[in-house]
Scaffold this active site. Structure first.
Site, mmCIF file in Angstrom:
data_model
loop_
_atom_site.group_PDB
_atom_site.id
_atom_site.type_symbol
_atom_site.label_atom_id
_atom_site.label_comp_id
_atom_site.label_asym_id
_atom_site.label_seq_id
_atom_site.Cartn_x
_atom_site.Cartn_y
_atom_site.Cartn_z
ATOM 1 N N CYS A 73 34.608 -18.851 35.611
ATOM 2 C CA CYS A 73 34.762 -20.238 35.137
ATOM 3 C C CYS A 73 35.779 -20.942 36.037
ATOM 4 O O CYS A 73 35.584 -22.084 36.468
ATOM 5 C CB CYS A 73 35.262 -20.268 33.698
ATOM 6 S SG CYS A 73 34.362 -19.236 32.535
ATOM 7 N N HIS A 77 36.100 -24.599 37.819
ATOM 8 C CA HIS A 77 36.896 -25.572 37.059
ATOM 9 C C HIS A 77 38.384 -25.539 37.395
ATOM 10 O O HIS A 77 39.113 -26.440 36.995
ATOM 11 C CB HIS A 77 36.739 -25.320 35.555
ATOM 12 C CG HIS A 77 35.344 -25.544 35.040
ATOM 13 N ND1 HIS A 77 34.813 -26.802 34.853
ATOM 14 C CD2 HIS A 77 34.368 -24.672 34.655
ATOM 15 C CE1 HIS A 77 33.575 -26.697 34.376
ATOM 16 N NE2 HIS A 77 33.277 -25.412 34.264
ATOM 17 N N CYS A 111 26.613 -23.037 31.217
ATOM 18 C CA CYS A 111 27.318 -22.651 32.448
ATOM 19 C C CYS A 111 26.961 -21.217 32.838
ATOM 20 O O CYS A 111 26.754 -20.917 34.014
ATOM 21 C CB CYS A 111 28.832 -22.760 32.254
ATOM 22 S SG CYS A 111 29.485 -24.403 32.606
ATOM 23 N N CYS A 174 26.368 -30.907 1.042
ATOM 24 C CA CYS A 174 27.724 -30.763 1.590
ATOM 25 C C CYS A 174 28.612 -31.847 1.003
ATOM 26 O O CYS A 174 29.755 -31.613 0.611
ATOM 27 C CB CYS A 174 27.720 -30.913 3.108
ATOM 28 S SG CYS A 174 26.446 -30.000 3.985
ATOM 29 N N CYS A 177 30.436 -31.650 -2.528
ATOM 30 C CA CYS A 177 31.703 -30.913 -2.595
ATOM 31 C C CYS A 177 32.762 -31.574 -1.711
ATOM 32 O O CYS A 177 33.869 -31.833 -2.150
ATOM 33 C CB CYS A 177 31.516 -29.462 -2.163
ATOM 34 S SG CYS A 177 30.914 -28.389 -3.488
ATOM 35 N N HIS A 178 32.434 -31.826 -0.452
ATOM 36 C CA HIS A 178 33.477 -32.112 0.533
ATOM 37 C C HIS A 178 33.823 -33.597 0.672
ATOM 38 O O HIS A 178 34.874 -33.921 1.215
ATOM 39 C CB HIS A 178 33.084 -31.518 1.882
ATOM 40 C CG HIS A 178 32.920 -30.024 1.830
ATOM 41 N ND1 HIS A 178 33.983 -29.171 1.626
ATOM 42 C CD2 HIS A 178 31.822 -29.235 1.919
ATOM 43 C CE1 HIS A 178 33.544 -27.917 1.608
ATOM 44 N NE2 HIS A 178 32.234 -27.936 1.783
ATOM 45 N N ARG A 215 30.374 -20.720 9.424
ATOM 46 C CA ARG A 215 30.862 -21.332 8.186
ATOM 47 C C ARG A 215 29.749 -22.097 7.484
ATOM 48 O O ARG A 215 29.608 -22.043 6.262
ATOM 49 C CB ARG A 215 32.048 -22.252 8.492
ATOM 50 C CG ARG A 215 32.832 -22.660 7.262
ATOM 51 C CD ARG A 215 33.543 -21.452 6.670
ATOM 52 N NE ARG A 215 33.999 -21.683 5.307
ATOM 53 C CZ ARG A 215 33.242 -21.556 4.227
ATOM 54 N NH1 ARG A 215 31.984 -21.207 4.338
ATOM 55 N NH2 ARG A 215 33.732 -21.766 3.033
ATOM 56 N N CYS A 219 28.290 -21.422 3.605
ATOM 57 C CA CYS A 219 28.115 -22.425 2.548
ATOM 58 C C CYS A 219 26.660 -22.471 2.097
ATOM 59 O O CYS A 219 26.375 -22.573 0.907
ATOM 60 C CB CYS A 219 28.538 -23.812 3.035
ATOM 61 S SG CYS A 219 30.248 -24.250 2.656
#
Lengths: 258, 155
Positions: A73, A77, A111, A174, A177-178, A215, A219
Protein backbone atom coordinates in the site's frame (compact mmCIF):
# COMPACT_ATOMS: atom_id res chain seq x y z
CA UNK A 1 -60.30 -6.88 1.24
CA UNK A 2 -61.07 -5.08 4.47
CA UNK A 3 -57.37 -4.85 5.13
CA UNK A 4 -56.68 -3.36 1.71
CA UNK A 5 -59.50 -0.85 2.22
CA UNK A 6 -58.03 0.16 5.54
CA UNK A 7 -54.70 0.86 3.92
CA UNK A 8 -56.32 3.13 1.35
CA UNK A 9 -58.13 5.11 4.02
CA UNK A 10 -55.13 5.27 6.33
CA UNK A 11 -52.66 5.75 3.48
CA UNK A 12 -51.80 9.40 3.90
CA UNK A 13 -51.82 9.27 7.69
CA UNK A 14 -49.44 6.28 7.62
CA UNK A 15 -46.98 7.95 5.29
CA UNK A 16 -46.77 10.94 7.57
CA UNK A 17 -46.39 9.00 10.80
CA UNK A 18 -44.22 6.13 9.52
CA UNK A 19 -41.50 8.51 8.43
CA UNK A 20 -39.45 8.60 11.61
CA UNK A 21 -38.13 11.92 12.67
CA UNK A 22 -34.45 12.34 11.92
CA UNK A 23 -32.43 13.01 15.05
CA UNK A 24 -31.65 16.76 15.17
CA UNK A 25 -27.96 17.33 14.40
CA UNK A 26 -27.20 18.78 17.83
CA UNK A 27 -28.80 15.81 19.61
CA UNK A 28 -26.64 13.18 17.97
CA UNK A 29 -24.52 11.04 20.26
CA UNK A 30 -21.81 8.58 19.46
CA UNK A 31 -22.22 4.96 20.49
CA UNK A 32 -19.45 5.71 22.99
CA UNK A 33 -21.97 7.82 24.94
CA UNK A 34 -24.10 4.73 25.56
CA UNK A 35 -21.40 2.41 26.93
CA UNK A 36 -20.06 2.06 30.45
CA UNK A 37 -17.33 4.37 31.71
CA UNK A 38 -14.99 1.37 31.91
CA UNK A 39 -15.55 0.38 28.27
CA UNK A 40 -15.23 3.97 27.18
CA UNK A 41 -11.95 4.36 29.06
CA UNK A 42 -10.76 1.19 27.30
CA UNK A 43 -11.54 2.74 23.91
CA UNK A 44 -9.83 6.00 24.72
CA UNK A 45 -6.57 4.48 25.98
CA UNK A 46 -4.52 2.98 23.15
CA UNK A 47 -2.62 0.77 25.60
CA UNK A 48 -5.91 -0.74 26.84
CA UNK A 49 -7.94 -0.69 23.62
CA UNK A 50 -8.10 -4.32 22.40
CA UNK A 51 -8.71 -3.11 18.84
CA UNK A 52 -5.20 -1.64 18.77
CA UNK A 53 -3.71 -5.11 18.23
CA UNK A 54 -5.57 -5.37 14.95
CA UNK A 55 -4.76 -1.75 14.12
CA UNK A 56 -1.03 -2.43 14.62
CA UNK A 57 -1.31 -5.49 12.39
CA UNK A 58 -2.76 -3.17 9.79
CA UNK A 59 0.21 -0.87 10.16
CA UNK A 60 2.65 -3.67 9.30
CA UNK A 61 0.45 -4.84 6.45
CA UNK A 62 0.53 -1.33 4.98
CA UNK A 63 4.20 -1.84 4.17
CA UNK A 64 4.07 -5.49 3.07
CA UNK A 65 4.51 -6.18 -0.63
CA UNK A 66 1.73 -8.33 -1.99
CA UNK A 67 0.33 -9.89 -5.16
CA UNK A 68 1.65 -10.25 -8.67
CA UNK A 69 2.64 -6.59 -8.69
CA UNK A 70 4.72 -7.04 -5.53
CA UNK A 71 3.65 -3.63 -4.31
CA UNK A 72 2.71 -2.54 -0.83
CA UNK A 73 0.00 0.00 0.00
CA UNK A 74 2.81 2.32 1.03
CA UNK A 75 4.60 1.96 -2.32
CA UNK A 76 1.74 3.85 -3.98
CA UNK A 77 0.32 5.94 -1.14
CA UNK A 78 3.38 6.70 0.97
CA UNK A 79 3.14 6.86 4.77
CA UNK A 80 -0.47 6.37 5.89
CA UNK A 81 -0.48 9.03 8.62
CA UNK A 82 -0.15 11.59 5.84
CA UNK A 83 -1.86 10.01 2.83
CA UNK A 84 -4.75 8.34 4.66
CA UNK A 85 -5.60 11.23 6.96
CA UNK A 86 -9.34 11.90 6.54
CA UNK A 87 -9.77 9.23 3.87
CA UNK A 88 -11.93 6.76 5.86
CA UNK A 89 -14.12 9.70 6.91
CA UNK A 90 -15.14 10.14 3.26
CA UNK A 91 -16.25 6.54 2.63
CA UNK A 92 -18.42 5.09 1.12
CA UNK A 93 -17.41 6.97 -2.03
CA UNK A 94 -18.49 6.60 -5.64
CA UNK A 95 -16.29 4.25 -7.63
CA UNK A 96 -16.34 5.12 -11.32
CA UNK A 97 -15.15 1.71 -12.57
CA UNK A 98 -17.85 -0.08 -10.58
CA UNK A 99 -20.46 2.61 -11.20
CA UNK A 100 -21.49 2.26 -7.57
CA UNK A 101 -20.36 3.39 -4.16
CA UNK A 102 -17.78 1.27 -2.38
CA UNK A 103 -17.07 1.30 1.34
CA UNK A 104 -13.55 1.37 2.76
CA UNK A 105 -13.32 -2.45 2.78
CA UNK A 106 -14.44 -2.49 -0.82
CA UNK A 107 -11.81 0.09 -1.76
CA UNK A 108 -9.08 -1.88 0.01
CA UNK A 109 -10.10 -4.95 -1.98
CA UNK A 110 -10.27 -2.92 -5.20
CA UNK A 111 -6.64 -1.89 -4.56
CA UNK A 112 -5.76 -5.52 -3.82
CA UNK A 113 -7.16 -6.89 -7.06
CA UNK A 114 -6.60 -3.95 -9.43
CA UNK A 115 -3.26 -2.52 -8.25
CA UNK A 116 -1.49 -5.26 -6.30
CA UNK A 117 -2.83 -8.08 -8.51
CA UNK A 118 -3.56 -10.00 -5.34
CA UNK A 119 -6.59 -11.94 -4.20
CA UNK A 120 -9.29 -9.92 -2.46
CA UNK A 121 -9.46 -10.35 1.31
CA UNK A 122 -12.46 -12.32 2.55
CA UNK A 123 -15.19 -10.37 4.36
CA UNK A 124 -14.45 -10.10 8.10
CA UNK A 125 -10.98 -11.61 7.63
CA UNK A 126 -8.38 -10.51 10.17
CA UNK A 127 -6.38 -8.82 7.38
CA UNK A 128 -9.27 -6.79 6.00
CA UNK A 129 -10.33 -5.68 9.48
CA UNK A 130 -6.73 -4.81 10.38
CA UNK A 131 -6.15 -2.64 7.32
CA UNK A 132 -9.58 -1.02 7.75
CA UNK A 133 -8.82 -0.27 11.39
CA UNK A 134 -5.39 1.14 10.57
CA UNK A 135 -6.63 3.33 7.72
CA UNK A 136 -9.70 4.30 9.77
CA UNK A 137 -7.57 5.32 12.72
CA UNK A 138 -5.81 7.91 10.51
CA UNK A 139 -9.09 9.85 10.57
CA UNK A 140 -9.54 9.77 14.33
CA UNK A 141 -11.00 13.03 15.57
CA UNK A 142 -11.81 14.26 12.06
CA UNK A 143 -15.45 14.77 11.08
CA UNK A 144 -17.38 12.13 9.14
CA UNK A 145 -17.39 13.81 5.71
CA UNK A 146 -19.52 12.00 3.13
CA UNK A 147 -18.71 13.31 -0.36
CA UNK A 148 -21.07 15.91 -1.79
CA UNK A 149 -21.53 13.75 -4.88
CA UNK A 150 -24.81 13.67 -6.81
CA UNK A 151 -24.00 10.14 -7.98
CA UNK A 152 -24.47 8.93 -4.39
CA UNK A 153 -27.97 10.39 -4.03
CA UNK A 154 -29.97 7.45 -5.33
CA UNK A 155 -27.93 4.99 -3.24
CA UNK A 156 -28.42 7.10 -0.13
CA UNK A 157 -32.17 7.27 -0.79
CA UNK A 158 -32.31 3.47 -1.07
CA UNK A 159 -30.33 3.18 2.16
CA UNK A 160 -32.75 5.48 3.92
CA UNK A 161 -35.69 3.41 2.65
CA UNK A 162 -34.03 0.24 4.00
CA UNK A 163 -33.44 2.00 7.31
CA UNK A 164 -37.16 2.65 7.65
CA UNK A 165 -38.39 -0.71 6.39
CA UNK A 166 -39.86 -3.08 8.98
CA UNK A 167 -38.26 -6.50 8.60
CA UNK A 168 -38.16 -9.95 10.12
CA UNK A 169 -40.61 -11.99 12.17
CA UNK A 170 -40.41 -9.33 14.89
CA UNK A 171 -41.15 -6.65 12.28
CA UNK A 172 -38.82 -3.86 13.39
CA UNK A 173 -37.12 -1.21 11.29
CA UNK A 174 -33.73 0.23 12.17
CA UNK A 175 -35.43 3.61 12.61
CA UNK A 176 -37.93 2.37 15.18
CA UNK A 177 -35.13 1.56 17.61
CA UNK A 178 -32.35 3.96 16.67
CA UNK A 179 -34.31 7.11 15.70
CA UNK A 180 -37.44 6.73 17.82
CA UNK A 181 -36.27 4.90 20.93
CA UNK A 182 -32.57 5.63 21.41
CA UNK A 183 -31.60 6.09 25.03
CA UNK A 184 -34.24 3.62 26.19
CA UNK A 185 -33.57 0.08 27.35
CA UNK A 186 -34.06 -3.02 25.26
CA UNK A 187 -33.70 -5.56 28.04
CA UNK A 188 -30.30 -4.80 29.52
CA UNK A 189 -29.01 -2.85 26.51
CA UNK A 190 -29.18 0.91 26.18
CA UNK A 191 -30.31 1.57 22.60
CA UNK A 192 -27.72 3.75 20.81
CA UNK A 193 -28.32 5.97 17.80
CA UNK A 194 -26.39 3.60 15.53
CA UNK A 195 -23.71 5.85 14.09
CA UNK A 196 -20.93 4.29 11.99
CA UNK A 197 -18.09 6.53 13.21
CA UNK A 198 -16.11 3.98 15.26
CA UNK A 199 -15.94 1.02 12.85
CA UNK A 200 -14.35 -1.42 12.61
CA UNK A 201 -14.85 -2.06 16.32
CA UNK A 202 -13.69 -4.51 18.93
CA UNK A 203 -16.88 -5.91 20.43
CA UNK A 204 -16.52 -7.52 23.84
CA UNK A 205 -19.47 -9.77 23.02
CA UNK A 206 -17.66 -11.02 19.89
CA UNK A 207 -14.29 -11.13 21.63
CA UNK A 208 -12.97 -9.79 18.40
CA UNK A 209 -13.05 -7.22 15.66
CA UNK A 210 -15.96 -6.74 13.31
CA UNK A 211 -17.21 -4.45 10.60
CA UNK A 212 -20.34 -2.36 10.41
CA UNK A 213 -21.81 -5.05 8.16
CA UNK A 214 -21.30 -7.64 10.87
CA UNK A 215 -23.23 -5.35 13.20
CA UNK A 216 -26.01 -4.99 10.61
CA UNK A 217 -26.21 -8.76 10.39
CA UNK A 218 -26.44 -9.04 14.20
CA UNK A 219 -29.37 -6.63 14.29
CA UNK A 220 -31.08 -8.40 11.40
CA UNK A 221 -30.80 -11.76 13.19
CA UNK A 222 -32.09 -10.05 16.33
CA UNK A 223 -35.35 -9.13 14.62
CA UNK A 224 -35.41 -12.61 13.04
CA UNK A 225 -34.82 -11.34 9.52
CA UNK A 226 -32.76 -13.04 6.83
CA UNK A 227 -29.52 -11.07 6.89
CA UNK A 228 -28.04 -9.82 3.63
CA UNK A 229 -24.71 -11.40 2.69
CA UNK A 230 -21.49 -9.47 3.30
CA UNK A 231 -20.88 -6.95 0.55
CA UNK A 232 -24.57 -6.81 -0.48
CA UNK A 233 -25.58 -3.63 -2.26
CA UNK A 234 -28.22 -3.12 0.44
CA UNK A 235 -25.49 -2.88 3.09
CA UNK A 236 -23.47 -0.40 1.03
CA UNK A 237 -26.62 1.69 0.53
CA UNK A 238 -27.24 1.65 4.28
CA UNK A 239 -23.64 2.69 4.88
CA UNK A 240 -24.03 5.61 2.46
CA UNK A 241 -27.13 6.72 4.34
CA UNK A 242 -25.54 6.29 7.76
CA UNK A 243 -22.47 8.30 6.77
CA UNK A 244 -24.79 11.15 5.78
CA UNK A 245 -26.74 10.76 9.03
CA UNK A 246 -23.47 10.97 11.02
CA UNK A 247 -21.95 13.80 8.97
CA UNK A 248 -19.73 16.01 11.09
CA UNK A 249 -19.41 13.58 14.00
CA UNK A 250 -15.81 12.78 14.92
CA UNK A 251 -14.34 9.47 13.76
CA UNK A 252 -13.39 7.21 16.72
CA UNK A 253 -11.97 4.21 14.88
CA UNK A 254 -11.12 1.74 16.30
CA UNK A 255 -14.02 1.70 18.77
CA UNK A 256 -14.78 -0.64 21.64
CA UNK A 257 -18.35 -1.72 22.32
CA UNK A 258 -19.97 -4.13 24.76
CA UNK B 1 -62.29 -40.85 -11.99
CA UNK B 2 -59.32 -43.16 -11.95
CA UNK B 3 -57.54 -44.30 -8.88
CA UNK B 4 -54.52 -42.03 -9.37
CA UNK B 5 -56.73 -38.99 -9.55
CA UNK B 6 -58.54 -39.94 -6.37
CA UNK B 7 -55.22 -40.37 -4.62
CA UNK B 8 -54.12 -36.93 -5.78
CA UNK B 9 -57.34 -35.41 -4.53
CA UNK B 10 -56.98 -37.17 -1.20
CA UNK B 11 -53.47 -35.82 -0.88
CA UNK B 12 -54.73 -32.32 -1.58
CA UNK B 13 -57.57 -32.76 0.87
CA UNK B 14 -55.09 -33.82 3.55
CA UNK B 15 -52.53 -31.13 2.86
CA UNK B 16 -54.69 -28.09 2.31
CA UNK B 17 -56.29 -28.00 5.76
CA UNK B 18 -52.91 -28.70 7.35
CA UNK B 19 -51.42 -25.60 5.75
CA UNK B 20 -54.43 -23.47 6.61
CA UNK B 21 -54.50 -24.85 10.15
CA UNK B 22 -51.08 -23.41 10.98
CA UNK B 23 -52.96 -20.30 12.17
CA UNK B 24 -56.27 -20.66 14.00
CA UNK B 25 -59.03 -18.49 12.56
CA UNK B 26 -60.27 -15.68 14.77
CA UNK B 27 -62.89 -12.96 14.65
CA UNK B 28 -62.24 -9.36 15.62
CA UNK B 29 -65.08 -7.59 17.40
CA UNK B 30 -64.39 -3.91 17.86
CA UNK B 31 -60.88 -3.82 19.34
CA UNK B 32 -61.00 -7.34 20.74
CA UNK B 33 -60.89 -11.03 19.89
CA UNK B 34 -63.49 -12.37 22.29
CA UNK B 35 -63.08 -16.11 21.75
CA UNK B 36 -59.89 -17.96 22.72
CA UNK B 37 -57.70 -19.02 19.77
CA UNK B 38 -58.42 -22.69 19.20
CA UNK B 39 -61.30 -22.51 21.67
CA UNK B 40 -59.44 -23.23 24.92
CA UNK B 41 -58.41 -20.67 27.53
CA UNK B 42 -54.83 -20.83 28.73
CA UNK B 43 -52.90 -21.53 31.89
CA UNK B 44 -51.68 -18.36 33.69
CA UNK B 45 -48.64 -20.10 35.20
CA UNK B 46 -47.45 -21.23 31.78
CA UNK B 47 -48.20 -17.73 30.51
CA UNK B 48 -46.01 -16.10 33.14
CA UNK B 49 -43.12 -18.39 32.20
CA UNK B 50 -43.45 -17.31 28.56
CA UNK B 51 -43.69 -13.61 29.45
CA UNK B 52 -40.40 -13.64 31.36
CA UNK B 53 -38.61 -15.83 28.77
CA UNK B 54 -36.51 -13.53 26.61
CA UNK B 55 -36.26 -16.01 23.75
CA UNK B 56 -39.93 -17.02 23.66
CA UNK B 57 -42.20 -14.24 24.87
CA UNK B 58 -39.60 -11.48 24.51
CA UNK B 59 -42.00 -9.24 26.50
CA UNK B 60 -39.48 -7.93 29.04
CA UNK B 61 -37.13 -6.73 26.32
CA UNK B 62 -39.56 -3.81 25.86
CA UNK B 63 -41.95 -3.90 28.85
CA UNK B 64 -41.42 -3.66 32.57
CA UNK B 65 -43.82 -5.45 34.86
CA UNK B 66 -44.39 -6.88 38.32
CA UNK B 67 -41.53 -9.37 38.06
CA UNK B 68 -39.22 -8.52 40.96
CA UNK B 69 -36.93 -11.46 40.22
CA UNK B 70 -36.28 -10.32 36.64
CA UNK B 71 -33.34 -8.00 36.08
CA UNK B 72 -32.99 -5.66 33.11
CA UNK B 73 -36.56 -5.03 32.02
CA UNK B 74 -36.98 -2.79 28.99
CA UNK B 75 -38.65 0.60 29.00
CA UNK B 76 -39.70 1.05 25.37
CA UNK B 77 -43.31 0.11 26.05
CA UNK B 78 -45.83 0.63 28.89
CA UNK B 79 -45.54 -1.44 32.07
CA UNK B 80 -47.50 -4.67 32.11
CA UNK B 81 -48.55 -3.94 35.70
CA UNK B 82 -52.30 -3.50 35.79
CA UNK B 83 -52.74 -4.65 32.17
CA UNK B 84 -55.66 -6.85 33.28
CA UNK B 85 -57.39 -3.84 34.83
CA UNK B 86 -56.90 -1.59 31.82
CA UNK B 87 -57.89 -4.08 29.14
CA UNK B 88 -60.38 -6.92 28.83
CA UNK B 89 -59.30 -10.46 28.00
CA UNK B 90 -60.47 -9.98 24.40
CA UNK B 91 -58.61 -6.66 24.05
CA UNK B 92 -55.43 -8.26 25.40
CA UNK B 93 -55.86 -11.11 22.93
CA UNK B 94 -56.05 -8.80 19.89
CA UNK B 95 -53.07 -6.80 21.13
CA UNK B 96 -51.05 -10.01 21.34
CA UNK B 97 -52.31 -11.40 18.03
CA UNK B 98 -51.80 -8.26 15.93
CA UNK B 99 -51.39 -4.92 17.66
CA UNK B 100 -51.02 -3.19 14.29
CA UNK B 101 -54.80 -3.67 13.90
CA UNK B 102 -55.17 -1.08 16.65
CA UNK B 103 -52.24 1.16 15.73
CA UNK B 104 -50.48 0.56 12.39
CA UNK B 105 -47.34 2.28 13.75
CA UNK B 106 -47.17 0.18 16.92
CA UNK B 107 -43.65 -1.16 17.43
CA UNK B 108 -45.07 -4.23 19.14
CA UNK B 109 -44.54 -7.36 17.04
CA UNK B 110 -47.68 -9.14 15.90
CA UNK B 111 -47.40 -12.44 17.74
CA UNK B 112 -49.93 -14.31 15.64
CA UNK B 113 -49.59 -13.01 12.12
CA UNK B 114 -47.45 -14.40 9.32
CA UNK B 115 -48.46 -12.17 6.39
CA UNK B 116 -47.38 -8.65 5.44
CA UNK B 117 -43.89 -9.30 6.83
CA UNK B 118 -40.61 -8.73 4.98
CA UNK B 119 -37.45 -10.87 4.86
CA UNK B 120 -38.43 -13.20 7.68
CA UNK B 121 -35.50 -15.55 8.45
CA UNK B 122 -35.93 -19.02 6.94
CA UNK B 123 -36.26 -20.71 10.35
CA UNK B 124 -39.23 -18.53 11.27
CA UNK B 125 -40.87 -18.14 7.88
CA UNK B 126 -44.66 -18.66 7.92
CA UNK B 127 -44.55 -19.32 11.65
CA UNK B 128 -46.15 -17.03 14.24
CA UNK B 129 -43.96 -15.79 17.11
CA UNK B 130 -46.09 -17.82 19.53
CA UNK B 131 -48.47 -20.70 18.83
CA UNK B 132 -52.17 -20.30 19.57
CA UNK B 133 -52.13 -22.08 22.91
CA UNK B 134 -49.14 -20.06 24.10
CA UNK B 135 -50.94 -16.83 23.14
CA UNK B 136 -53.81 -18.10 25.29
CA UNK B 137 -51.43 -18.91 28.14
CA UNK B 138 -50.01 -15.37 28.02
CA UNK B 139 -53.48 -13.80 27.80
CA UNK B 140 -54.63 -15.90 30.77
CA UNK B 141 -51.67 -14.56 32.75
CA UNK B 142 -52.06 -10.93 31.68
CA UNK B 143 -55.70 -10.80 32.85
CA UNK B 144 -54.42 -11.65 36.34
CA UNK B 145 -52.28 -8.49 36.41
CA UNK B 146 -54.83 -6.34 38.25
CA UNK B 147 -54.10 -2.96 39.78
CA UNK B 148 -53.67 -3.34 43.51
CA UNK B 149 -56.62 -1.45 45.02
CA UNK B 150 -55.30 1.29 47.28
CA UNK B 151 -56.13 1.23 50.99
CA UNK B 152 -58.52 4.11 50.49
CA UNK B 153 -60.53 2.34 47.82
CA UNK B 154 -60.94 -0.84 49.87
CA UNK B 155 -62.38 1.05 52.81
Amino acid sequence: MRRAGGFVVLGSACLASLASAEIPLDQRKSGADFISAATRAMQEDDTANPAMLSTLDGESMWNEKAGGAQKSCGDCHGPAPKSMKGVAARYPAYNVARQAPVDLSGQINACRTDQQKAEAFKPESAQLLALSAYIGSQSRGLPVSPPDDARLASFRARGEALWSQRIGQLNFSCAQCHDDNWGKRLGSALIPQAHPNAYPIYRLDWQGMGSLQRRFRNCMSGVRAEAYPYGAQEFIDLEVFLAHRARGMPVETPGVRP
Amino acid sequence: MDRRCVAALLTLACCAPAAAASLQPYEITGDAIVAPLGGTRGDPAKGRAIVVDRQRGLCLLCHTGPFPEQRFQGDIAPSLAGAGSRLSEGQLRLRMVDSTRINPDSVMPSYYRTDHLTRVAPAQRDKPILEAQDIENVVAFLVTLRDQPSLKETR
